[in-house]
Design a protein around this motif. Structure first.
Motif, short mmCIF file in Angstrom:
data_model
loop_
_atom_site.label_atom_id
_atom_site.label_comp_id
_atom_site.label_asym_id
_atom_site.label_seq_id
_atom_site.Cartn_x
_atom_site.Cartn_y
_atom_site.Cartn_z
N ARG A 46 42.34 32.59 61.69
CA ARG A 46 43.50 33.44 61.39
C ARG A 46 44.47 33.41 62.58
O ARG A 46 44.04 33.38 63.73
N PHE A 47 45.75 33.45 62.27
CA PHE A 47 46.75 33.48 63.32
C PHE A 47 46.57 34.71 64.20
O PHE A 47 46.78 34.67 65.41
N GLU A 48 46.15 35.83 63.61
CA GLU A 48 45.92 37.05 64.38
C GLU A 48 44.82 36.83 65.43
O GLU A 48 44.96 37.24 66.58
N THR A 49 43.75 36.14 65.03
CA THR A 49 42.66 35.85 65.96
C THR A 49 43.13 34.89 67.04
O THR A 49 42.83 35.08 68.22
N LEU A 50 43.89 33.88 66.65
CA LEU A 50 44.43 32.92 67.61
C LEU A 50 45.35 33.63 68.61
O LEU A 50 45.28 33.38 69.81
#
Length: 73
Positions: A46-50
């Motif tokens: 996920r972009f949020e995790t990245l």
């Protein structure tokens, strides 16, 4: 032949001298999920995790992920 993505998370963690347990707690994921990310055994991230990884490690997404062509080995 297709280009594949290599995860360089372990390299960045070593450069920043960050332990997996500490990083996982800081970004809000389990150590097991962090381990799967480090090994590249995930289908996606996920972009949020990245974004959380980048903030915690003070880096850019390109520092963690690298596109490698088959010719490069």
């Amino acid at each position: 032949m297709t280009t594949h993505i290599v995860v360089r998370l372990d390299v960045m963690m070593a450069l920043r001298k960050v332990r997996g347990r500490d990083l996982a707690a800081q970004i809000g994921i389990t150590e097991q999920n962090l381990s799967l990310l480090k090994s590249g055994k995930v289908k996606g991230v996920r972009f949020e995790t990245l974004a959380r990884l980048c903030a915690a490690l003070d880096c850019q997404p390109g520092d963690l992920l690298e596109a490698v062509s088959p010719e490069a080995g």
